[in-house]
Design an enzyme around this catalytic site. Structure first.
Site, PDB file in Angstrom:
ATOM      1  N   HIS A  43       0.321 -14.307  -3.144  1.00 48.87           N
ATOM      2  CA  HIS A  43       0.996 -13.857  -4.170  1.00 48.87           C
ATOM      3  C   HIS A  43       1.357 -12.280  -3.974  1.00 48.87           C
ATOM      4  O   HIS A  43       0.824 -11.272  -4.530  1.00 48.87           O
ATOM      5  CB  HIS A  43      -0.008 -13.683  -5.500  1.00 48.87           C
TER       6      HIS A  43
ATOM      7  N   GLU B 172       3.832 -10.914  -5.317  1.00 51.98           N
ATOM      8  CA  GLU B 172       4.511 -10.171  -6.659  1.00 51.98           C
ATOM      9  C   GLU B 172       3.298  -9.592  -7.401  1.00 51.98           C
ATOM     10  O   GLU B 172       3.712  -8.450  -8.291  1.00 51.98           O
ATOM     11  CB  GLU B 172       5.030 -11.381  -7.531  1.00 51.98           C
TER      12      GLU B 172
ATOM     13  N   CYS C 273       3.277 -19.474  -3.517  1.00 52.15           N
ATOM     14  CA  CYS C 273       2.210 -20.163  -3.594  1.00 52.15           C
ATOM     15  C   CYS C 273       2.662 -21.848  -3.993  1.00 52.15           C
ATOM     16  O   CYS C 273       2.975 -22.289  -2.884  1.00 52.15           O
ATOM     17  CB  CYS C 273       1.322 -19.572  -4.851  1.00 52.15           C
TER      18      CYS C 273
END
Length: 272
Positions: free
Chosen positions: A222, A224, A113
């Site tokens: 994202h 994660e 990001c």
């Protein structure tokens, strides 16, 4: 020798009450510890106060995280930001030169990001400051009134570049579904970066750094977030961890060879 590679994670400089603080979201830490099977270290946004050479001599890889702040536009020749835009000049002063040095040194890099946008700026590219205001591009922002699971749910597809790093991590798939929680994006692609994925509106969603000899991947979404529940996210963090392990082993081997050579020199000296 350590059993796990050490990954430095870029921190934001923010205020906690009256105190300047350096913070990293736990989701990034968890993805490194659990997804990459690595040891996580917070990397404060101290700019030149911590030597880049010392950082690169310490870590086996670098994760550049997302953030609510945006890269300052003067870093890429952009027009002044809209009033109220959140910036983090201390982070810019830390991450941009560190990223350039890491790519040149062959240190594994994963950029997410804001980190993805930093990677583009570090390589000389520019950014759209408001993607939703650009004719032909969609609104890629999340609705912050939604709960987190809704914000981070997959919201659009991406087309993966044939034969690219990301497609290999996706087991040869042509497309993937990703979340979307960003207001800025790549305008002009930085030098040495290869496009790895594109959104339906043509916005670049992932790049690799073909001028680095190590793993170097940037993604606009994202991975994660609940990484273990998504096959591509799992593959990204596993591949990054493997690259960091390779660097750790190479450095350990070089250190052992140097120590052995030094010991032989000392023993040879005692024979005279």
């Amino acid at each position: 020798m350590r059993n796990k590679p050490l990954v430095g994670i870029s921190a934001d400089r923010t205020m906690t009450g009256a105190h300047p603080s350096h913070v990293v979201g736990e989701k990034y830490i968890a993805a490194i510890v659990d997804g990459s099977q690595a040891f996580a270290m917070l990397l404060p946004a101290l700019g030149e106060r911590q030597s880049i050479d010392d950082v690169l001599a310490t870590v086996d890889g670098l994760l550049f995280t997302g953030s609510y702040s945006n890269v300052e536009p003067q870093r890429y020749g952009g027009h002044p930001s809209a009033p109220g835009t959140l910036h983090d000049p201390a982070r810019d002063a830390t991450t941009l030169p560190l990223m350039r040095a890491a790519l040149a040194a062959g240190v594994p890099v994963l950029a997410i990001c804001r980190g993805f946008q930093e990677l583009n700026v570090a390589c000389g590219g520019s950014l759209h400051q408001s993607v939703h205001a650009v004719t032909g591009l969609n609104d890629h922002r999340e609705n912050r009134h939604d709960d987190l699971d809704t914000q981070y749910a997959a919201s659009h597809s991406i087309a993966l570049t044939q034969g690219g790093l990301l497609q290999r991590l996706a087991s040869g798939a042509k497309e993937a579904r990703v979340n979307s929680l960003h207001g800025q994006g790549i305008e002009r692609l930085g030098a040495g970066l290869a496009i790895e994925a594109i959104a339906p509106d043509g916005l670049i969603e992932a790049v690799s750094a073909n001028h680095s000899r190590a793993f170097a991947l940037g993604v606009q979404w994202h991975p994660e977030w609940k990484h273990a529940d998504d096959a591509l996210s799992t593959a990204i963090f596993r591949a990054f961890g493997d690259a960091c392990r390779d660097r750790m082993r190479i450095r350990a081997g070089l250190g052992a060879a140097f120590a052995s050579g030094a010991a032989m020199h000392v023993r040879a000296g005692h024979t005279h």
